[in-house]
Design an enzyme around this catalytic site. Structure first.
Site, mmCIF file in Angstrom:
data_model
loop_
_atom_site.group_PDB
_atom_site.id
_atom_site.type_symbol
_atom_site.label_atom_id
_atom_site.label_comp_id
_atom_site.label_asym_id
_atom_site.label_seq_id
_atom_site.Cartn_x
_atom_site.Cartn_y
_atom_site.Cartn_z
ATOM 1 C CB THR A 156 -0.976 0.000 1.196
ATOM 2 O OG1 THR A 156 -1.746 -1.192 1.159
ATOM 3 C CG2 THR A 156 -1.911 1.182 1.190
ATOM 4 C CB THR A 175 -3.440 -0.794 -1.647
ATOM 5 O OG1 THR A 175 -2.611 -1.932 -1.418
ATOM 6 C CG2 THR A 175 -4.899 -1.218 -1.647
#
Length: 571
Positions: free
Chosen positions: A387, A405
């Protein structure tokens, strides 16, 4: 008893001497605008757009696209995310949810079989890919709140993709760590991330002409290029060739959600963060509500009393997360109860200074909610460390916090040929238990922990924008950073760089108390003696990697996590 008291006093004397730990804390300051992201080149791309007259939303999209280039392993147009925006002129705060969704082929038992578990369907290949939302998220943000065109904000990212950038050793390591899954689904001879079948070496220039081609198509054709055109057709072909079942109808049916953030407060500071399908904002507020009942500022930072209480509070929060949190489009979630001060006070009453909770069941927030109580099975498999978060402030004071992400590093392992972007494996954030409300279903958003957040001071003025990467540790990292600033008076970078802890409860039992090795080893020993099952680990991305901006007397102070390649840039 006497021996125990003597040992305790001795340990405390050792602790109070402190540990030798030094980090060069250095806030970047600016008065006109700032971007703090996980890579300097992405931060510079956002600032370039600010300096050309774009607002914070324009700069956010530019930063997002540049991160796709310089951190292709962590986020990009093959994934999704969340954005929280505060408008300086009105004080309004809005939330954009462009989280991936499950395709129409998804079933509750998709990942329940022994074959699915053995072959890792939820994390590898086409079955793990959710319908990407980031492209429509970017266009929605620009069309509703931006001032520039997509073509204009994409210029820095296209330039980076075509001209290339120098590969950092950390990036070579990430590619090498993911070699096996990348080799399983891609022709390495055609991949930008490999040379001669091996990960591109640190110091080499990484060029991604396919990704630049993708961005140019989006600039020419808009989001239809992805959801109805050649990019989408390539996504569907790649997913299905690697074991999945996605159609153009899945892409055409995708929708961005625009609404209100979850709200709470900590010692008078207002917090705006992510509601479901993210659990992050709700449980950050819940954790801080619990800690608000204790005199945190009177304790020594990262010393036994502080960390013991924080760890116990984390267990209570994650016990509730596992039972109650889900996509509110599919089930009622007691959000008001979970963020209630009264409920937090009840939970805080379970924390004892001289005892450690081993059995930790979820409590009953429905009493503090105005919805009809429901009984259901929760659960999620959210354990990755990938992420990317960034924070943006423009000259007018507009604020964007955004976390994006592709789930695991390099997501599903599938890179779309010709166009060069990584496809997510977001389906792994669903539960493999078919009875869970977080089991896969068509159109459902998998539960997340991403928590882009905006904090106002007690007078309602901008105080901080903060967020992090790191799955469940996003919740605990953001909470610890906020406390570091509010309770301990730290600067932005100092608050981010502090060593952190993480623990949880699952299935009615506590998890290990994990802590970075930069925490005083005598503190770790004393917590273990007290009854915590301590696991000391090297300082690193597992504990979350954060980027933030703090406002001090009208000046922006940027901090970025050295656990990643984060750098704030301002002007």
């Amino acid at each position: 008893m006497k021996k125990r008291v003597i040992c305790l006093l001795a340990a405390l004397c050792i602790v109070l001497t402190g540990a030798a730990w030094a980090v060069d804390f250095q806030d970047v300051t600016a008065r006109h605008g700032m971007v703090s992201s996980a890579h300097e080149l992405a931060s510079r791309a956002g600032v370039e757009i600010l300096q050309k007259g774009g607002n914070a939303i324009d700069a956010a999209v530019a930063t997002m696209l540049a991160l796709n280039v310089v951190e292709p392993n962590a986020s990009g147009i093959g994934g999704g995310g969340f954005m929280v925006v505060r408008f300086a002129a009105t004080g309004e705060v809005v939330f954009l949810d462009y989280r991936e969704t499950a395709p129409a082929s998804a079933t509750k038992d998709l990942f329940a079989s022994e074959q699915a578990k053995a072959e890792k369907w939820s994390v590898l290949g086409g079955r793990s890919v959710g319908v990407p939302g980031q492209v429509l998220g970017m266009f929605t943000a620009l069309e509703k709140y931006g001032t520039l065109s997509f073509a204009q904000v994409a210029e820095p990212a296209i330039r980076l993709a075509e001209e290339g950038f120098e590969v950092h050793p950390m990036q070579t390591g990430i590619i090498a760590d993911n070699f096996e899954k990348m080799a399983a689904y891609n022709d390495l001879d055609r991949s930008a991330f490999f040379e001669g079948g091996l990960p591109i070496e640190a110091g080499k220039t990484l060029r991604q002409p396919g990704l630049a081609k993708s961005f140019r198509l989006l600039a020419e054709q808009g989001p239809d290029a992805f959801y109805r055109g050649p990019l989408g057709e390539a996504v569907v072909a790649s997913v299905n060739a690697s074991g999945g079942a996605m159609t153009m109808k899945d892409l055409q049916g995708y929708a961005v959600k625009v609404g209100e953030p979850v709200q709470g407060s900590y010692r008078g500071y207002q917090i705006f963060s992510t509601p479901p399908a993210s659990s992050g904002g709700t449980h950050i507020i819940q954790l801080l509500n619990i800690m608000e009942t204790f005199p945190v500022s009177s304790w020594r930072h990262n010393q036994p009393q502080h960390l013991h209480t924080l760890a116990e509070a984390m267990k209570l929060v994650f016990a509730d997360r596992g039972k109650y949190m889900a996509d509110t489009a599919f089930v009622n979630v007691p959000l008001r109860g979970l963020t209630s001060k009264e409920y937090a006070a009840k939970l805080a009453g379970k924390i004892k200074s001289d005892a450690v909770m081993v059995d930790v069941e979820a409590d009953y927030p429905w009493t503090y909610d105005n919805q009809k109580a429901m009984a259901y099975v929760g659960g999620t498999d959210d354990q990755h460390i990938s992420t990317s978060h960034f924070s943006v402030v423009d000259a007018k004071g507009n604020i964007v916090a955004s976390t994006n992400t592709v789930n695991y590093f390099f997501g599903s392992g599938v890179v779309v040929p010709e166009y060069g972007f990584v496809l997510n494996n977001q389906m792994d954030d669903f539960s493999s238990d078919p009875q869970s409300v977080n089991a896969p279903e068509p159109g459902k958003r998998p539960l997340s922990s991403m928590s882009p957040s905006v904090v106002l001071d007690p007078q309602g003025r901008p105080f901080m924008t903060i967020g992090a990467a790191g799955a469940w540790r996003i919740i605990t990292a953001v909470s610890q950073i906020i406390m570091n600033v509010v309770d301990f008076g730290m600067t932005m970078d100092e608050a981010i760089e502090q060593p952190r802890i993480f623990t949880y409860a699952s299935g009615g039992k506590r998890g290990p108390l994990r802590m970075e090795d930069a925490i005083d080893p005598d503190v770790a020993a004393l917590l273990e003696w007290r009854g915590h099952n301590v696991e000391v680990q090297p300082r690193g991305g597992y504990y979350g990697t954060a980027q933030g901006i703090l406002f001090v007397d009208g000046v922006m102070h940027g901090g970025a996590d050295s656990r990643r390649l984060g750098v704030p840039v301002g002007y």
